[in-house]
Enzyme design. Structure first.
Site, PDB file in Angstrom:
ATOM      1  N   ARG A  46     -26.856   4.173  -3.086  1.00 50.48           N
ATOM      2  CA  ARG A  46     -26.522   2.935  -2.539  1.00 50.48           C
ATOM      3  C   ARG A  46     -24.813   2.903  -2.392  1.00 50.48           C
ATOM      4  O   ARG A  46     -24.466   2.137  -1.304  1.00 50.48           O
ATOM      5  CB  ARG A  46     -26.702   1.790  -4.094  1.00 50.48           C
ATOM      6  CG  ARG A  46     -27.458   1.790  -5.480  1.00 50.48           C
ATOM      7  CD  ARG A  46     -27.345   0.896  -6.026  1.00 50.48           C
ATOM      8  NE  ARG A  46     -28.318   0.869  -6.940  1.00 50.48           N
ATOM      9  CZ  ARG A  46     -28.351  -0.289  -7.884  1.00 50.48           C
ATOM     10  NH1 ARG A  46     -27.047  -0.976  -8.482  1.00 50.48           N
ATOM     11  NH2 ARG A  46     -29.639  -0.150  -7.986  1.00 50.48           N
TER      12      ARG A  46
ATOM     13  N   ASP B 247     -23.195  -3.020  -5.829  1.00 52.33           N
ATOM     14  CA  ASP B 247     -23.561  -1.876  -4.725  1.00 52.33           C
ATOM     15  C   ASP B 247     -24.675  -1.883  -4.076  1.00 52.33           C
ATOM     16  O   ASP B 247     -25.008  -1.190  -3.664  1.00 52.33           O
ATOM     17  CB  ASP B 247     -23.443  -0.529  -5.478  1.00 52.33           C
ATOM     18  CG  ASP B 247     -24.273  -0.373  -7.061  1.00 52.33           C
ATOM     19  OD1 ASP B 247     -24.493  -1.296  -6.911  1.00 52.33           O
ATOM     20  OD2 ASP B 247     -24.225   0.875  -6.889  1.00 52.33           O
ATOM     21  N   ASP B 248     -25.719  -2.846  -4.582  1.00 52.81           N
ATOM     22  CA  ASP B 248     -27.168  -3.384  -3.776  1.00 52.81           C
ATOM     23  C   ASP B 248     -27.071  -4.259  -3.359  1.00 52.81           C
ATOM     24  O   ASP B 248     -28.329  -4.875  -2.848  1.00 52.81           O
ATOM     25  CB  ASP B 248     -28.410  -3.037  -5.314  1.00 52.81           C
ATOM     26  CG  ASP B 248     -27.674  -3.589  -5.695  1.00 52.81           C
ATOM     27  OD1 ASP B 248     -26.917  -4.942  -5.916  1.00 52.81           O
ATOM     28  OD2 ASP B 248     -28.764  -4.406  -7.116  1.00 52.81           O
TER      29      ASP B 248
ATOM     30  N   ASP C  80     -19.750 -11.383 -14.898  1.00 53.28           N
ATOM     31  CA  ASP C  80     -19.854 -13.062 -13.089  1.00 53.28           C
ATOM     32  C   ASP C  80     -19.646 -14.411 -14.095  1.00 53.28           C
ATOM     33  O   ASP C  80     -19.667 -15.115 -13.848  1.00 53.28           O
ATOM     34  CB  ASP C  80     -21.241 -12.556 -12.514  1.00 53.28           C
ATOM     35  CG  ASP C  80     -22.765 -12.294 -13.543  1.00 53.28           C
ATOM     36  OD1 ASP C  80     -22.308 -12.156 -14.557  1.00 53.28           O
ATOM     37  OD2 ASP C  80     -23.490 -12.419 -12.687  1.00 53.28           O
TER      38      ASP C  80
HETATM   39  N1  UDP Z   1     -23.832  -0.760 -12.937  1.00 53.62           N
HETATM   40  C1  UDP Z   1     -22.392  -0.513 -13.591  1.00 53.62           C
HETATM   41  N2  UDP Z   1     -22.970   0.716 -14.922  1.00 53.62           N
HETATM   42  C2  UDP Z   1     -23.834   0.906 -14.960  1.00 53.62           C
HETATM   43  C3  UDP Z   1     -24.609   0.529 -14.706  1.00 53.62           C
HETATM   44  C4  UDP Z   1     -24.923  -0.713 -13.410  1.00 53.62           C
HETATM   45  O1  UDP Z   1     -21.303  -0.342 -12.624  1.00 53.62           O
HETATM   46  O2  UDP Z   1     -23.713   1.298 -16.482  1.00 53.62           O
HETATM   47  C5  UDP Z   1     -23.290  -1.247 -12.052  1.00 53.62           C
HETATM   48  C6  UDP Z   1     -23.880  -1.243 -10.575  1.00 53.62           C
HETATM   49  O3  UDP Z   1     -23.393  -0.333  -9.428  1.00 53.62           O
HETATM   50  C7  UDP Z   1     -24.869  -2.206 -10.065  1.00 53.62           C
HETATM   51  C8  UDP Z   1     -24.304  -3.397 -10.741  1.00 53.62           C
HETATM   52  O4  UDP Z   1     -23.226  -3.128 -12.008  1.00 53.62           O
HETATM   53  O5  UDP Z   1     -22.830  -2.920  -8.971  1.00 53.62           O
HETATM   54  C9  UDP Z   1     -25.415  -4.306 -11.644  1.00 53.62           C
HETATM   55  O6  UDP Z   1     -26.756  -2.723 -11.829  1.00 53.62           O
HETATM   56  P1  UDP Z   1     -27.965  -3.141 -10.877  1.00 53.62           P
HETATM   57  O7  UDP Z   1     -28.410  -3.668  -9.756  1.00 53.62           O
HETATM   58  O8  UDP Z   1     -28.369  -1.320 -11.434  1.00 53.62           O
HETATM   59  O9  UDP Z   1     -28.851  -4.105 -12.330  1.00 53.62           O
HETATM   60  P2  UDP Z   1     -29.153  -6.002 -12.129  1.00 53.62           P
HETATM   61  O10 UDP Z   1     -28.372  -5.914 -13.581  1.00 53.62           O
HETATM   62  O11 UDP Z   1     -29.040  -5.611 -10.841  1.00 53.62           O
HETATM   63  O12 UDP Z   1     -30.524  -5.004 -12.466  1.00 53.62           O
HETATM   64 MN    MN Z   2     -29.084  -5.439  -9.560  1.00 51.11          MN
END
Ligand code: UDP
Ligand code: MN
Length: 275
Positions: free
Chosen positions: A27, A100-101, A187
């Site tokens: 990412r 980061d996505d 958040d």
């Molecule tokens: N993230 C983190 N630690 C973790 C997993 C995820 O800091 O162990 C961060 C990741 O880099 C991203 C955000 O949390 O910025 C959301 O993660 P992800 O997109 O994998 O999951 P989502 O909640 O969107 O499904």
């Molecule tokens: Mn995500």
């Protein structure tokens, strides 16, 4: 006049990206190859491990928060606490947080923030729910409280004036204490502090897009105006922008193609097949 504010410029914005070690090579390298080129000096990456080469490539802007690795509430609110502390020390007009996505359309973010006064209280973002979050009120047993929050995955921005008011609950490590009190993700905790504790309001910006939305609905002619985009893959199912460009195997997230549609003169976009 002499005391008229200068218009907000890119240097007035602190762009904060939350990441984790396992995503550095995928990412963060993707961000580095795309929108990062438009905001090198303004963007900081908050992670949970050392990565000498990446830190060097990012001009020393990869911050190891020393927070525990993982998706736990504690780990994530620890990271947000460090992001906020760095922002406060930066003295900039705006704090913008991204996952980061996320692809950040930098010129579009700047024109958005130029419409708002950083000396007033602004919380700009996009909720992921159509209704306010309802939680039990720990201070008034039996009662509930409801508030809106901007989903972190779509990005959100907070003006300096509001950030200063949040400080008693959010800076100097107090963000983690607040998050633990209400036991909510980072958040949601931001929304709780702004809407419930400070009685300010989220301003909904439809130009922010997380992967909780159906991204294929964003049309080609709308791309330039949008501020953030994301991508995801859950149990094999992709949620990405529906745009022409590089082959799917070269660009599964579509962010490289998006970048070349927005900024066709970039070096990486030579021979770009899209329009
Ligand atoms: N993230 C983190 N630690 C973790 C997993 C995820 O800091 O162990 C961060 C990741 O880099 C991203 C955000 O949390 O910025 C959301 O993660 P992800 O997109 O994998 O999951 P989502 O909640 O969107 O499904
Ligand atoms: Mn995500």
């Amino acid at each position: 006049g002499a005391n008229k504010e200068s218009p907000t410029s890119l240097q007035d914005i602190f762009i904060s990206v939350k990441t984790t070690s396992k995503y550095h090579d995928s990412r963060i390298r993707l961000i580095q190859k795309t929108w990062y080129a438009l905001a090198r000096d303004e963007t900081y990456f908050f992670t949970d491990g050392d990565d000498k080469q990446l830190n060097k490539d990012l001009g020393g802007h990869l911050i190891n928060t020393n927070c525990t690795i993982g998706h736990s509430r504690r780990a994530l609110s620890c990271k947000m606490a460090v992001e906020i502390d760095f922002y406060m020390a930066s003295r900039k007009r705006w704090f913008c947080h991204l996952d980061d996505d996320v692809y950040l359309n930098v010129p579009s973010l700047l024109s958005l923030l130029q419409k708002y006064n950083h000396k007033q209280d602004w919380y700009l973002g996009k909720p992921s729910l159509r209704y306010p979050l309802e939680v039990v009120d720990r201070e008034n047993p039996g009662m509930k409280l409801a508030f809106w929050f901007a989903t972190g995955g779509a990005g959100f921005c907070i003006s300096r004036s509001l950030a200063l008011k949040m400080a008693p609950y959010a800076s100097g490590g107090r963000f983690m204490t607040t998050a633990e009190q209400i036991r909510l993700p980072d958040d949601c905790t931001i929304g709780y502090i702004i809407e419930h504790l400070l009685k300010q309001h989220l301003t909904v910006i439809d130009l922010f897009h997380s992967h909780l939305e159906a991204l294929y609905l964003i049309k080609r002619h709308q791309l330039e105006k949008q501020v953030t985009f994301s991508y995801s893959k859950y149990s094999g199912k992709l949620n990405v922008l529906d745009i022409d460009g590089f082959d799917i195997d070269q660009d599964p997230t579509r962010l490289k193609s998006l970048h070349c549609i927005l900024f066709p003169t970039f070096h990486e976009c030579q021979g770009f097949p899209g329009k």
